[in-house]
Each structure stands twice: as C-alpha cells, then as structure tokens.
Scaffold this active site. Sequence first.
Site, short mmCIF file in Angstrom:
data_model
loop_
_atom_site.label_atom_id
_atom_site.label_comp_id
_atom_site.label_asym_id
_atom_site.label_seq_id
_atom_site.Cartn_x
_atom_site.Cartn_y
_atom_site.Cartn_z
CB ALA A 118 -0.95 0.00 1.20
NE ARG A 198 15.16 -11.92 -13.09
CZ ARG A 198 15.15 -12.42 -14.32
NH1 ARG A 198 14.36 -11.88 -15.22
NH2 ARG A 198 15.90 -13.45 -14.64
CB VAL A 235 -1.23 -6.32 -8.87
CG1 VAL A 235 -0.52 -5.36 -9.82
CG2 VAL A 235 -2.74 -6.08 -8.88
CG ASP A 265 -0.55 -7.60 -20.24
OD1 ASP A 265 0.48 -6.91 -20.31
OD2 ASP A 265 -0.72 -8.45 -19.35
CG HIS A 293 1.55 -9.96 -16.53
ND1 HIS A 293 1.06 -9.03 -17.42
CD2 HIS A 293 2.36 -9.27 -15.70
CE1 HIS A 293 1.55 -7.84 -17.14
NE2 HIS A 293 2.35 -7.96 -16.10
#
Length: 453
Positions: A118, A198, A235, A265, A293
């Site tokens: 958040a 990542r 998400v 997308d 995704h």
Amino acid sequence: MAVVKLSPWANYSSSKSEIKSSSSSSSSKSSLSAYVINVSSSPRLSFYNPYPRRLHHQRLSSPASIRCSVTSSDQIQAPLPAKQKPECFGVFCLTYDLKAEEETKSWKKIINVAVSGAAGMISNHLLFKLASGEVFGPDQPISLKLLGSERSFAALEGVAMELEDSLYPLLRQVSIGIDPYEIFQDAEWALLIGAKPRGPGMERADLLDINGQIFAEQGKALNAVASPNVKVMVVGNPCNTNALICLKNAPNIPPKNFHALTRLDENRAKCQLALKAGVFYDKVSNVTIWGNHSTTQVPDFLNAKIHGIPVTEVIRDRKWLEDEFTNMVQTRGGVLIKKWGRSSAASTAVSIVDAIRSLVTPTPEGDWFSTGVYTNGNPYGIAEDIVFSMPCRSKGDGDYEFVKDVIFDDYLSKKIKKSEDELLAEKKCVAHLTGEGIAVCDLPEDTMLPGEM
C-alpha cells in the site's frame, strides 16, 4: 493499528462547540479522550481500542473494544478513556457531530478493501480512486485496510495522511499495519500488489520462490480471516503463478475468486489496434490476452473487433498483426521504462480499476474482458490447475463466466500452447509452496516482463 468506525449513512459536520470532553485536564497524552456528543438524530458510533504499531509478523488476539451506548434520543456517552495512544489519522480518530442526511441514508453497506504494497507507487495512484467512489460507485462507502512492511511503515503513515487530507466522503475507515492476519480481517476484496522486485543477477526461479512465499503466507491469512467470498486480485509479479500459490493456500475460498491482473495488457492491445485503424479506443472490443503475464502472452486479434467488425477485416495487414502488433503489446512495458525511467504505475492502477469494474458491472452485450483465472472447467482445452488469462463475462455480481463463442486458428493455438507450457513449468517450480511435493525448476526461457526487473 487503530480504527474509528462510522455508520455508513452518517455524515461529518465539525461543530466542535457541541463536543464536550468528559476526560479531566490531567489525562495522559497517550489516552484517547472520551466525549459527550450532542446529535440531532441517533446514529451509532463505535470505537475499537487501538494497540501499538506491529513491528513483527505475529497474530494478535482481538483488541478490546470500547462501545458507545445511547443514553437518550439526543445524546451518546462514551466510556472511560483508552489506555494507549491511537495509531490513526485525523477524521479517522476524532469524534464529530454526526447527522443523518438523505444522501447518506441511501448508501450501501460499507465494503472492506485490503491492499498490500500500500505504500508503493501503484497504490499511490489506486487508493485515491478507491476512496473517491470511482471503482465501486458513488453510493458505496469504503473501508481501506492497508498492508505494508516494517521498512515501509513510515511511508504507509504518509499515505494515510494524504487520504485524510483528501476529505473523501465515502472513505469511512482506514487502518494500516504489517500483519496480513490483521489487515485482511473481514476483507471482501483483496488487491495484492506488494511483491519483491527482481534484483541484479536474480534468476526467475529465485523470484518465483521468494515472491511465492509472500503469496503463500497471504493466502493463508485470507483463508483464516477474510470474508469467505473475498475476491482476490493478484498484481505482484509473476502474477499468474503467485495467484495459483495464493489460492492453493486458501482452500476455504473458492478458486474462482482469484484473479491475476492482465487488464493492462488488454488495454495496451486495444490502444495499438485503435491507433492502427485510426479510431478511438472505445470502438475496439472483444480483445483477449491469453496466457501468462510475460512475453509469452498472446494478444488475440483474431476474435477482436473494431466497430463490431472483425479486426482482420479492418486491418488487412496480417503480418503487422502477427509480428509488430504482438511484439508491441508484449514489450510495451520495457519501452515505457526506457522512456520514463520506471515501470508503469499509473496505467497499472487504471487497469486494476478497469478489472474490478468489469466484475462489478454487467459486461456489455457481445463483449468480454481478459483476466487471469483458474483454468478448471475452461472450454478451450487449456491445461487445468493453472492460472491463465482468458476471455470472461460478468453479470456485475463479482462473479464471471467463460466466453464460449471464440475461434482459433493454427497461429493462435500455437502461441497459446507456448504460454501454457511456460505456466506449467512455473507450477513445477513452486510445487513446495502449493502442497504438491518437491519443486523441480526447468523453465524453458527467461520471459519475465521488464517491469518485474
């Protein structure tokens, strides 16, 4: 975390002259003062005793409660002061003269929406859309339950302060914390945005494991304390497999209630088709994103329409559709990062709004939307027991159904199979987190989207 709950039809008016403190002047600054509040009607107001900020992940027992009782038709008497300083903000802590008005009497029952990550950039755009009524409607009061981490807690307080300063009438309650077992309590919607990015040199398998552990824990928390019919929108990337991990750790919640966000997308695909055809975006319909995704996602132009006409009849350049269009949608995030210097946040927040609204409003006749859902029972021959983006329709009740009248050709089927194989490989990579034994990681290639870096 501290909370003030207001009747969903009550309205604020800060007539402080009518608020009389019943606490002595020598009361500790760490106490929550008790008030006598004169009101013109008889709304009910209840306080929950706050407890200190959590600095470790551990479930607490339910906090003691302080409740107001109506002593007459025009007076509410609060009990003795609380013993601890509340961790809350402005109108979410203070008591005001509350007056019932015609507008607020017609409001729906308050809805509990939990948001993880958040304090992040996506949430910074999304939370204000939620609080304004843009997502659930102008008559839907909302309680925002915001999950952060120890590192982000100060930023989370700042987010709550901004929500306070925005004076949204529909925002009736805000709570913040770092324990999902607290924040997810009674959640009817859970928007799981927070995930570890990542890092340099990190293999995709490592990221699947690290973020998988986060979503396994959040799945367990949702299973334990959320509403039994909570709708979950994942998400945080890799979102398809994170959604699978989450649902596998929440056996009490219907698997159908879990979604992986692929709406951004879809929006990108609509944009490119509209630009190529020289029309506005709203003339493009029936666009599907199939699969993961990742860069194996399949933007489906075969079933898409422009002005109700098949795209392949409007845009007759098949090579452009198969090559340039598909590549633009798959790599749009990377291009944006090169231009902007950061991954998409505002457009992601918009797509979350679109995805939720597609579930809470009836789908226009003949159209559909894309969302990553559990594949069991799908009519397309997609392997079961994975989360795969497919075309769906909704009656506006938060549920959905698969679209049956879609067509496939060899090109589309081959592309879909590649994304399916990738998700099956990811599933094996996280078997230790889904209760399916020892993980075996053999990912065909690194297809992670740039925004996951």
